[in-house]
Structure formats: C-alpha cells, structure tokens
Enzyme design. Structure first.
Site, mmCIF file in Angstrom:
data_model
loop_
_atom_site.group_PDB
_atom_site.id
_atom_site.type_symbol
_atom_site.label_atom_id
_atom_site.label_comp_id
_atom_site.label_asym_id
_atom_site.label_seq_id
_atom_site.Cartn_x
_atom_site.Cartn_y
_atom_site.Cartn_z
ATOM 1 N N ASP A 1 43.707 122.992 -13.378
ATOM 2 C CA ASP A 1 44.291 121.742 -13.891
ATOM 3 C C ASP A 1 45.656 121.880 -14.566
ATOM 4 O OD1 ASP A 1 41.709 121.226 -13.120
ATOM 5 O OD2 ASP A 1 41.164 120.056 -14.873
ATOM 6 N N ASP B 1 42.440 117.613 -11.447
ATOM 7 C CA ASP B 1 41.722 116.452 -11.960
ATOM 8 C C ASP B 1 42.316 115.238 -11.234
ATOM 9 O OD1 ASP B 1 39.637 116.053 -13.796
ATOM 10 O OD2 ASP B 1 40.990 115.325 -15.368
ATOM 11 N N HIS C 1 41.411 111.312 -10.838
ATOM 12 C CA HIS C 1 40.518 110.204 -11.176
ATOM 13 C C HIS C 1 40.947 108.860 -10.587
ATOM 14 C CE1 HIS C 1 38.519 112.824 -13.940
ATOM 15 N NE2 HIS C 1 39.494 112.863 -14.830
ATOM 16 N N HIS D 1 44.303 109.505 -17.766
ATOM 17 C CA HIS D 1 45.021 110.716 -17.339
ATOM 18 C C HIS D 1 44.725 111.031 -15.867
ATOM 19 C CE1 HIS D 1 41.008 112.202 -18.421
ATOM 20 N NE2 HIS D 1 41.215 113.148 -17.513
ATOM 21 N N LYS E 1 38.805 117.121 -8.100
ATOM 22 C CA LYS E 1 37.533 116.830 -8.792
ATOM 23 C C LYS E 1 37.682 115.557 -9.608
ATOM 24 C CE LYS E 1 38.823 119.843 -12.645
ATOM 25 N NZ LYS E 1 38.745 119.004 -13.845
ATOM 26 N N CYS F 1 37.938 122.413 -19.212
ATOM 27 C CA CYS F 1 37.843 122.661 -17.764
ATOM 28 C C CYS F 1 37.845 124.142 -17.401
ATOM 29 C CB CYS F 1 38.944 121.888 -17.041
ATOM 30 S SG CYS F 1 38.713 120.100 -17.255
#
Ligand SMILES: [Zn+2]
Length: 239
Positions: free
Chosen positions: A35, A80, A82, A116, A139, A183
């Site tokens: 990340d 990451d 989202h 984020h 992810k 993470c």
C-alpha cells in the site's frame, strides 16, 4: 587478435554459465510492497497520511525496490482500492468521525477512516515505478468488508495474492510498506498462516502510531516473521 577473440568467447561462456546459478539463488523469493499509495503519504498530502511518509521515504522505497528487482526478485504491490460507498469510510456512517470504532451488524469491529484510496483516483495510485512491479494485487473492493491484509478481506474472501505466489513457486516473502500496525501486520500474519517464510524490512515500513507499530512488530516476530532493521542485499543472497 586471435587471443582477444578467445578471451571474449571465454567471457561470454563464463557469463552464460553464471547466469542460471544467480537466478537459482533467488528462486522462491518474492517482494511484497504494501500500500505505498498517495493517500497514505505525507509526500502526496494524502487523506490518511501516515507519519514520516515524505519524499525521502518514497525515495528509499523506490531505491530498495529497484535493487531487489535487479537482484532478480519479482515485485508484488498491494493496492487499497475502495468503492466510494466503502464501509471503512466514516462519512458513510451517520454522525461518525474518522478514527472512531463501530460494531457492525455481524459483530465485527470496524475502525472508521477518512475517505481514502477510492478506485480510479490519483490518490489511490501506487508510488513505485510501475516498470518494477510484476503484478499489482488490489484489495478492499467489496464495499461491505475492509481488507488490511493483502491476502484476504475481513469477510475471508481471498485476493489473488496467494494464488499468484503459489503459481510462481514462491516460499519466502520480503515485506515492507504502509502501515506497519495495519496492512503490513495483517499481510505478514496471513503470509505466515499461509506457510511462507516472511522477512519484514523495518526501516522501509511506516506506522500510524508508535505504540501500535511496536506491538505489531513484536506480534509479527512472535508468530515467526524475521524483522530486519534495513535492507541488506547480502542477506537476500543467503535466503
Ligand atoms: Zn482502506
């Protein structure tokens, strides 16, 4: 002239015979960069910037990643990623603020974060030269589940990471990135559970808070990870 040709020919043969030996020494080892994305860094004024993630940190990560790539290791980068309606965003919950903790309907505890790493935004981009990256492992795409671990989300749904590593016959992971206490920790612990040998490069990791980062390193160590203070390429040769 003839001697020179013989010399060049001999050197060519020598380098050919050395090449497989070098590749063999690295077999089974891969790097997982966790990340390293705009929103987690002060360098990019990220919404969830982790302390001490300035430009010099990014340069150190880039340099190390380049050296490891040159040493013949594949580089996997966690991202990451989202959707805007993700459960971990405080703004998606009524009257909740970032860093508060809530209990979800199914009993799980969820820390709430500022918005984020929203899919497709600049702030979600990985800040490592794409040319170095063997594969990006995304992810956190399911809006209902957070995913600190690069291996699986909080609902147990696996990412591609384990499959990709097993397909490449990887047994040992070198891990660093952001954040030590979330993470990185979750990825390392799941890596150990999946049976990998895991090495963490401490000075290439950054944590949200000192106390939780210290505890995270201790827990990773107790569960079997080796913590290296910094990257030492000679150590890599002996893995
Ligand atoms: Zn997230």
């Amino acid at each position: 002239m003839k001697n020179l040709l013989v010399l060049i020919f001999s050197l060519a043969i020598l380098s050919l015979s050395l090449a497989p030996a070098l590749a063999e020494a690295k077999e089974g080892v891969a790097v997982v960069v966790v990340d390293v994305q705009g929103d987690f860094t002060t360098a990019q004024k990220g919404s969830l910037a982790v302390p001490n993630t300035d430009q010099s940190y990014l340069e150190n990560v880039s340099k190390a990643t380049e050296q490891l790539k040159k040493a013949g290791l594949p580089i996997y980068a966690g991202q990451d990623w989202h959707p805007a309606d993700h459960i971990s965003f405080a703004s998606n919950h009524k009257d909740k603020k970032p860093f508060e903790t809530i209990k979800l309907d199914d009993g799980r505890t969820q820390v709430l974060w500022p918005v984020h790493c929203v899919q497709g935004t600049n702030a979600a981009q990985i800040l490592v030269n794409p040319a170095l990256i063997t594969k990006v492992i995304q992810k956190g795409m399911d809006s209902k589940f957070d995913s600190y671990s690069g291996f699986m989300d909080d609902g147990g749904a696996k990412t591609e990471l384990d499959k990709v590593l097993k397909a490449a016959d990887i047994k040992t992971l070198i891990v660093y990135g952001i954040a030590t206490d979330y993470c990185v920790k979750a990825t390392v612990l799941d890596g150990l559970k999946e049976g990998y040998n895991v090495y963490v490069i401490n000075d290439l990791c950054r944590g949200v808070a000192d106390d939780t980062s210290k505890a995270a390193l201790e827990e990773m160590k107790q569960k079997g990870a080796k913590i290296w203070p910094s990257l030492d390429l000679d150590n890599i040769k002996n893995l």
